[in-house]
Design an enzyme around this catalytic site. Sequence first.
Site, PDB file in Angstrom:
ATOM      1  N   PHE A 112       5.063  30.440 -59.942  1.00 39.12           N
ATOM      2  CA  PHE A 112       4.242  31.645 -60.476  1.00 39.12           C
ATOM      3  C   PHE A 112       5.106  32.829 -60.704  1.00 39.12           C
ATOM      4  O   PHE A 112       6.351  32.598 -60.366  1.00 39.12           O
ATOM      5  CB  PHE A 112       3.075  32.300 -59.569  1.00 39.12           C
ATOM      6  CG  PHE A 112       1.722  31.961 -59.843  1.00 39.12           C
ATOM      7  CD1 PHE A 112       1.268  30.377 -60.371  1.00 39.12           C
ATOM      8  CD2 PHE A 112       0.573  32.920 -59.798  1.00 39.12           C
ATOM      9  CE1 PHE A 112      -0.169  30.626 -60.800  1.00 39.12           C
ATOM     10  CE2 PHE A 112      -0.558  32.751 -60.173  1.00 39.12           C
ATOM     11  CZ  PHE A 112      -1.075  31.610 -60.527  1.00 39.12           C
ATOM     12  N   GLN A 225      -2.914  46.985 -62.199  1.00 39.40           N
ATOM     13  CA  GLN A 225      -2.360  45.900 -62.671  1.00 39.40           C
ATOM     14  C   GLN A 225      -2.698  45.342 -64.044  1.00 39.40           C
ATOM     15  O   GLN A 225      -4.108  45.076 -63.915  1.00 39.40           O
ATOM     16  CB  GLN A 225      -2.198  44.820 -61.834  1.00 39.40           C
ATOM     17  CG  GLN A 225      -1.231  43.430 -62.533  1.00 39.40           C
ATOM     18  CD  GLN A 225      -0.899  42.561 -61.321  1.00 39.40           C
ATOM     19  OE1 GLN A 225      -1.796  41.648 -61.059  1.00 39.40           O
ATOM     20  NE2 GLN A 225       0.213  42.445 -61.303  1.00 39.40           N
ATOM     21  N   HIS A 227      -2.923  42.391 -66.603  1.00 42.62           N
ATOM     22  CA  HIS A 227      -2.771  40.798 -66.473  1.00 42.62           C
ATOM     23  C   HIS A 227      -2.210  40.681 -68.252  1.00 42.62           C
ATOM     24  O   HIS A 227      -2.730  41.276 -68.944  1.00 42.62           O
ATOM     25  CB  HIS A 227      -3.859  40.163 -66.233  1.00 42.62           C
ATOM     26  CG  HIS A 227      -3.293  38.576 -66.115  1.00 42.62           C
ATOM     27  ND1 HIS A 227      -2.995  37.742 -66.910  1.00 42.62           N
ATOM     28  CD2 HIS A 227      -3.389  37.893 -65.095  1.00 42.62           C
ATOM     29  CE1 HIS A 227      -2.698  36.470 -66.450  1.00 42.62           C
ATOM     30  NE2 HIS A 227      -2.908  36.627 -65.207  1.00 42.62           N
ATOM     31  N   LEU A 237      -9.620  36.126 -68.437  1.00 45.65           N
ATOM     32  CA  LEU A 237      -8.417  35.572 -67.880  1.00 45.65           C
ATOM     33  C   LEU A 237      -8.072  34.468 -68.571  1.00 45.65           C
ATOM     34  O   LEU A 237      -8.676  33.427 -68.371  1.00 45.65           O
ATOM     35  CB  LEU A 237      -8.431  35.926 -66.400  1.00 45.65           C
ATOM     36  CG  LEU A 237      -7.081  35.533 -65.998  1.00 45.65           C
ATOM     37  CD1 LEU A 237      -6.223  36.674 -66.127  1.00 45.65           C
ATOM     38  CD2 LEU A 237      -7.176  35.286 -64.471  1.00 45.65           C
ATOM     39  N   GLU A 240      -2.024  32.871 -65.085  1.00 45.83           N
ATOM     40  CA  GLU A 240      -0.627  32.563 -65.219  1.00 45.83           C
ATOM     41  C   GLU A 240      -0.164  31.286 -64.862  1.00 45.83           C
ATOM     42  O   GLU A 240       0.899  30.827 -65.254  1.00 45.83           O
ATOM     43  CB  GLU A 240      -0.291  33.601 -63.852  1.00 45.83           C
ATOM     44  CG  GLU A 240       1.310  33.789 -64.084  1.00 45.83           C
ATOM     45  CD  GLU A 240       1.705  35.050 -63.227  1.00 45.83           C
ATOM     46  OE1 GLU A 240       0.940  36.018 -63.140  1.00 45.83           O
ATOM     47  OE2 GLU A 240       2.553  34.815 -62.011  1.00 45.83           O
ATOM     48  N   ARG A 271       4.206  40.552 -63.514  1.00 49.19           N
ATOM     49  CA  ARG A 271       3.245  40.678 -64.609  1.00 49.19           C
ATOM     50  C   ARG A 271       3.580  41.969 -65.177  1.00 49.19           C
ATOM     51  O   ARG A 271       3.185  42.271 -66.560  1.00 49.19           O
ATOM     52  CB  ARG A 271       1.804  40.952 -63.903  1.00 49.19           C
ATOM     53  CG  ARG A 271       1.389  39.653 -63.415  1.00 49.19           C
ATOM     54  CD  ARG A 271       0.220  39.584 -62.769  1.00 49.19           C
ATOM     55  NE  ARG A 271      -0.260  38.155 -62.405  1.00 49.19           N
ATOM     56  CZ  ARG A 271      -1.267  37.855 -61.730  1.00 49.19           C
ATOM     57  NH1 ARG A 271      -2.167  38.558 -61.068  1.00 49.19           N
ATOM     58  NH2 ARG A 271      -1.571  36.297 -61.516  1.00 49.19           N
ATOM     59  N   HIS A 335      -6.668  44.148 -64.607  1.00 53.55           N
ATOM     60  CA  HIS A 335      -6.880  42.994 -63.907  1.00 53.55           C
ATOM     61  C   HIS A 335      -7.183  42.979 -62.434  1.00 53.55           C
ATOM     62  O   HIS A 335      -7.675  42.813 -61.774  1.00 53.55           O
ATOM     63  CB  HIS A 335      -5.795  42.134 -64.089  1.00 53.55           C
ATOM     64  CG  HIS A 335      -5.916  40.884 -63.534  1.00 53.55           C
ATOM     65  ND1 HIS A 335      -6.763  39.928 -63.613  1.00 53.55           N
ATOM     66  CD2 HIS A 335      -4.989  40.215 -62.504  1.00 53.55           C
ATOM     67  CE1 HIS A 335      -6.767  38.693 -62.801  1.00 53.55           C
ATOM     68  NE2 HIS A 335      -5.708  38.912 -62.312  1.00 53.55           N
ATOM     69  N   ARG A 370       1.528  43.472 -58.101  1.00 51.89           N
ATOM     70  CA  ARG A 370       0.938  42.233 -57.387  1.00 51.89           C
ATOM     71  C   ARG A 370       1.474  41.097 -58.004  1.00 51.89           C
ATOM     72  O   ARG A 370       1.635  40.818 -59.082  1.00 51.89           O
ATOM     73  CB  ARG A 370      -0.345  42.439 -57.262  1.00 51.89           C
ATOM     74  CG  ARG A 370      -0.857  41.012 -56.680  1.00 51.89           C
ATOM     75  CD  ARG A 370      -2.471  40.918 -56.421  1.00 51.89           C
ATOM     76  NE  ARG A 370      -3.069  40.693 -57.897  1.00 51.89           N
ATOM     77  CZ  ARG A 370      -3.564  39.570 -58.148  1.00 51.89           C
ATOM     78  NH1 ARG A 370      -3.135  38.397 -57.376  1.00 51.89           N
ATOM     79  NH2 ARG A 370      -4.216  39.277 -59.247  1.00 51.89           N
TER      80      ARG A 370
END
Length: 551
Positions: A112, A225, A227, A237, A240, A271, A335, A370
């Site tokens: 990730f 955040q 995304h 969404l 990721e 991100r 997000h 995050r």
Amino acid sequence: MKLHDILIVGAGLAGMRAAIAAPPDLDVAVISKVHPVRSHSVAAQGGINAALGANDSWEAHAFDTTKGGLYLGDQDAIEAMCREAPDDILELERLGVIFSRNEQGHIAQRPFGGAGFPRTCYAADRTGHAILHAMYEQLLKRRIAVYEEWYVTSLIMEGGACQGVVAWDLIHGGVHAIGAKAVILATGGSGRVFLTSTNAVINTGDGMALAYRASAQLADMEFVQFHPTTLKGTSILITEGARGEGGYLLNTRGERFMKTYAPQQMELATRSTVSLAIGQEILEGRGVDGCVLLDLRHLGRQRILERLPQIRELAIEFAGLDPIETPIPVRPGAHYQMGGVRTNQWTETGIAGLYAAGECACVSVHGANRLGGNSLLETIVFGRRAGIRAAEYARALVPQPLTTDQLAIEQRRVQRLLTQEGPIRAWQLREELGQLMSLNLGLVRTHESMSAALSALAALNLRAAAVTVQDKGQVFNSELVQAFELQCLLDVAETIVTSALAREESRGAHYRSDFPVRDDQHWLKHSLIQRAPEGPALTYEPVTITRFPPK
Ligand SMILES: Cc1cc2nc3c(=O)[nH]c(=O)nc-3n(C[C@H](O)[C@H](O)[C@H](O)COP(=O)(O)OP(=O)(O)OC[C@H]3O[C@@H](n4cnc5c(N)ncnc54)[C@H](O)[C@@H]3O)c2cc1C
């Protein structure tokens, strides 16, 4: 009035994990505005982090989390989360979560963004679904009471401590007071403050607003955040995990443009980096119809069907294209709220009897940005800790009879909403608010944009006081709930704008073109916001640094 030992507001992962962690001899209840398995946790796709690999370590996980959060996270809390993660994942498995497996039969892990190691455990691309359903089974097994489809409108405060909630019964109508020795807020995020958001329509920041109104401190609210990859036109969404499996991001020239912005990490940079890069490509005319393209074709049919089945389904149903054959148009969307109700690493807020865990809380483990897979982990680790700590508190407390008239106050509020006449409807203001926040507090912020937002907010607040609810019924009055939610959205927006306007630097998700550089000398500190009679009051608090000095 019913009196519980512990009342948990929210039946997402944080709330249900807390309920399961509390000792069975205590009277524990959960209250939720939707059926538990409709909580937003169910939508989590990509996975949950833990250093399970033989060559991985919790220290490496803690370092990646700290660095990814631009050193704004509290390192004592980060250490606790990363150290406890492997045991928590194994516990989840024992509780019935079916994780995807590798060839050796161990829990599979995918890479990730911002992580130095493939440490994201997953159940295909439906990880939240798998964990949330297992939690709900455990809730049923333990016969934990659930107030299903009840909307909490305020906290009951008595002598400076939280002693329960007032809630609206959605199914039958009516306002009720529910007493509790300890209350845990687990109400999730506030993504719906923005118009383009990956969040469920129920993610309206209620718990943050409830705590704010009760004079609790909220921390780091400016860090929202975005995304990088949400589906064109819908903001659904696209995990990721799609890039974790090897997907490319392309501009209109067919270039993998991340090589200009993060030549080493490419599509798996953090991100905030990837979102800003996409924004820049679109701004400079290298986008495709307001988006860039996420190309999965080279992964091959088999891998897409096996690892990303839900992404394929979403692309077919909502964009009319099959990612096996065609790249997916994506753009950044709001997000995740890194800020929230300020707690210590045992989920205690500054108010006795009030705890917070999950996305509504700020422990803080995510700092300014995050890492993917760390939020589900946060709900599990700190949900468990909240259940344990609230139980200790409730056991020791001898409740006194309540003197507050909070129930009467809320009854009058509902009465006013239901009888007030006029043209202003909650949904209109909600849309205006979303537009104004997306426009002025999106990926790139300036003093001008945020000042404009602050004045517009003040005007919206005035109009919100005159909102009319046309449905006068008691049963499933969703318009009334919208009116409650609108006030929460406005309160949360006020904390975001006020905190963001004051922070004169760029760090992680908070990017200001008028202060484009990170400034550790002045701004390596948490913003704390609290409601005072004269309006929101900002103070600052140092970041806890243990083993990783800022670089
Ligand atoms: C589309 C999507 C995908 C994601 N994917 C990932 C991922 O792969 N990995 C990862 O780590 N993170 C992911 N995240 C983030 C993560 O899923 C969330 O941060 C996390 O699930 C939040 O859990 P929670 O328990 O705090 O809140 P939620 O699951 O949102 O639950 C909130 C609960 O509070 C209740 N509630 C709220 N207000 C009230 C009220 N006023 N009265 C009564 N009840 C109330 C709701 O009914 C609900 O039960 C994703 C988020 C989204 C939106």
